[in-house]
Design a protein around this motif. Structure first.
Motif, mmCIF file in Angstrom:
data_model
loop_
_atom_site.group_PDB
_atom_site.id
_atom_site.type_symbol
_atom_site.label_atom_id
_atom_site.label_comp_id
_atom_site.label_asym_id
_atom_site.label_seq_id
_atom_site.Cartn_x
_atom_site.Cartn_y
_atom_site.Cartn_z
ATOM 1 N N VAL A 172 0.840 -0.942 -0.306
ATOM 2 C CA VAL A 172 -0.149 0.367 0.272
ATOM 3 C C VAL A 172 0.924 1.151 0.031
ATOM 4 C CG1 VAL A 172 -1.660 1.610 1.275
ATOM 5 C CG2 VAL A 172 -1.752 -0.967 1.497
ATOM 6 N N ARG A 192 0.918 5.664 -0.186
ATOM 7 C CA ARG A 192 0.291 6.667 0.108
ATOM 8 C C ARG A 192 0.917 7.904 -0.613
ATOM 9 N NH1 ARG A 192 -2.707 6.543 3.534
ATOM 10 N NH2 ARG A 192 -3.407 7.195 5.569
ATOM 11 N N ILE A 218 -4.395 7.429 -0.366
ATOM 12 C CA ILE A 218 -3.846 6.163 -1.084
ATOM 13 C C ILE A 218 -5.202 6.279 -2.462
ATOM 14 C CG2 ILE A 218 -4.152 3.160 -0.568
ATOM 15 C CD1 ILE A 218 -4.702 3.882 2.152
#
Length: 83
Positions: A39, A41, A55
């Motif tokens: 993940v 950002r 995100i």
């Protein structure tokens, strides 16, 4: 502060952020190529201030993020965008 900016990750360009101002807000339309294994950002920096845009999510083969930030929250200076 308006324009198209490269989104960098580890020193290399992975996409672009289109930035425009409407009223008191800066709008960010981000598209980038990410592996999707972790993940990430997206952060924007202007001078000494840095803001977390959020995100990016998968959308038509890209990872996309649409966000807005009050212009006064970033201030003045050179704008950079990173993942």
């Amino acid at each position: 502060m308006e324009g198209v900016f490269d989104i960098t990750l580890g020193g290399r360009s992975v996409g672009q952020a289109t930035v425009f101002q409407k009223g008191l807000y800066l709008y960010f339309d981000c598209r980038c190529r990410l592996s999707g294994e972790t993940v990430c950002r997206i952060w924007v920096r202007c001078g000494e201030k840095e803001v977390d845009l959020g995100i990016p999510v998968p959308e038509n083969g890209w990872f996309c993020l649409h966000s807005r930030v009050p212009a006064k929250r970033l201030g003045n200076g050179e704008l950079t965008v990173r993942a």
